[in-house]
Design a protein around this motif. Sequence first.
Motif, PDB file in Angstrom:
ATOM      1  N   ASP A 267       0.871  -1.186   0.000  1.00 31.13           N
ATOM      2  CA  ASP A 267       0.000   0.000   0.000  1.00 31.13           C
ATOM      3  C   ASP A 267       0.902   1.228   0.000  1.00 31.13           C
ATOM      4  N   SER A 268       0.351   2.366  -0.452  1.00 25.84           N
ATOM      5  CA  SER A 268       1.112   3.611  -0.429  1.00 25.84           C
ATOM      6  C   SER A 268       0.154   4.772  -0.220  1.00 25.84           C
ATOM      7  N   LYS A 269       0.696   5.846   0.320  1.00 29.96           N
ATOM      8  CA  LYS A 269      -0.148   7.023   0.586  1.00 29.96           C
ATOM      9  C   LYS A 269       0.745   8.244   0.780  1.00 29.96           C
ATOM     10  N   MET A 270       0.121   9.405   0.696  1.00 28.87           N
ATOM     11  CA  MET A 270       0.794  10.677   0.966  1.00 28.87           C
ATOM     12  C   MET A 270       0.118  11.301   2.181  1.00 28.87           C
ATOM     13  N   ASN A 271       0.815  11.414   3.287  1.00 30.01           N
ATOM     14  CA  ASN A 271       0.274  12.005   4.510  1.00 30.01           C
ATOM     15  C   ASN A 271       1.093  13.227   4.899  1.00 30.01           C
ATOM     16  N   HIS A 272       0.416  14.387   4.939  1.00 29.28           N
ATOM     17  CA  HIS A 272       1.072  15.645   5.321  1.00 29.28           C
ATOM     18  C   HIS A 272       2.362  15.867   4.546  1.00 29.28           C
ATOM     19  N   GLU A 274       4.333  13.744   3.079  1.00 27.56           N
ATOM     20  CA  GLU A 274       5.348  12.698   3.110  1.00 27.56           C
ATOM     21  C   GLU A 274       4.792  11.411   2.509  1.00 27.56           C
ATOM     22  N   ARG A 275       5.649  10.724   1.759  1.00 22.55           N
ATOM     23  CA  ARG A 275       5.254   9.472   1.119  1.00 22.55           C
ATOM     24  C   ARG A 275       5.457   8.306   2.084  1.00 22.55           C
ATOM     25  N   TYR A 276       4.425   7.494   2.204  1.00 24.04           N
ATOM     26  CA  TYR A 276       4.482   6.306   3.053  1.00 24.04           C
ATOM     27  C   TYR A 276       4.175   5.065   2.218  1.00 24.04           C
ATOM     28  N   TRP A 313      10.898   8.039   0.577  1.00 22.77           N
ATOM     29  CA  TRP A 313       9.784   7.242   1.071  1.00 22.77           C
ATOM     30  C   TRP A 313      10.033   6.815   2.517  1.00 22.77           C
ATOM     31  N   CYS A 316       7.001   1.550   6.153  1.00 19.13           N
ATOM     32  CA  CYS A 316       6.410   1.080   7.406  1.00 19.13           C
ATOM     33  C   CYS A 316       5.976  -0.377   7.247  1.00 19.13           C
TER      34      CYS A 316
END
Length: 389
Positions: A267-272, A274-276, A313, A316
């Motif tokens: 999975d991937s996402k952009m939070n505030h 930052e790439r996670y 990146w 996590c």
Amino acid sequence: MTEQCKLELLERYPTPFYVFDSEVLRARVQFLKEHLPAGIELCYAVKANTFISPYIADLIDRYEVCSPGELAICTEQAIAPEKLVISGVYKTPELIEGHICSDNCAGHYTAESLEQFTLLKQATVTSGKKINILLRLTSGNQFGMNEEDIKEIIRTEKDNEAFELCGIQFFSGTQKTSMKKYKREITHLGEFLNELENELGFVSKELEYGTGFPVYYFADSKPFDEAAFLAEFNEILATLGYDCHISLELGRSIAASCGSYFTKAVDSKMNHGERYAIMDGGIHHIAYFGQFMAMKRPYFDLLPHREGEPEEWNLCGSLCTVNDLLVKGLPLADFKIGDVIEFQNAGAYCPTEGISLFLSRALPGVLILEEGGKVTKLRGAAETYKFNY
């Protein structure tokens, strides 16, 4: 491993999994033997990685076993009993009595306390067998005994023919880089061995010394000339000032470089801003020394390789805790869900020390890459949340 070999493994086996390269492992042991003094024995600390023990059986002189589980594993792996050193801070009476009375009596047993020594002594009476005992000297923690306790055992038992008091075992910690510390330890050991002989007439035949040689896990570590490091250690060891057989206990130093851990982005996402990326593994599988995974950049590989401008990146794991942060700000080019990160130098403690049961996630697979490219699967993904009621 070549990139092609890694990609073939990823086609055949689901992530997450470990790969332990037996050729790298054996080359590592040979390197150590070539750079340590002639006549020095190598003792492998099984707790570092229980899977690889049989692949160096012809190169390793002893195996340090610290639990009933490790003993059972070594027995199943057909490790010669005479190579085993039964150690550990807690030895159950059932283990000691049963093992000494069996046909698989170990080469050595350690006494970590007066109570353990009494237990070993009683087992020799029950079994009628003579065993070899190493008395563990403490370095100032919960392990081993004070000098006076060791002297008391020797004073009262050195002539007891039911067992052989072989000498001293000593281990003070891991990841030691200070030559001043090695000098202090070896000087202290030499003085103590001479003291035992001069005061009590006890001649130590053996010294088992846990060196705690360092392993460098992170790309920003300072350059490390290991050959020069070992040459300096050899010079210090030569100042021991006591003539006895020496074995060096190593775990991390033997096992680390042979292992890799593969985990896939799911999975991937952009939070505030930052790439996670969420990986299918996590800190329950890959935790280098010190547990500060996210604070440094490990040696790694991205599969498949892609060209392009890297982006940072945060990787996590799959655990529901903010602590499951593997790497922060790792530069990766065109990183996508489905890509795999290989964490390198994962051969020591990663497969044995992690919090594998946290959240009852599946255990990772374990593969051995043998000579000629043969792959042996020692364990597939095993579910941990099934119980027998």
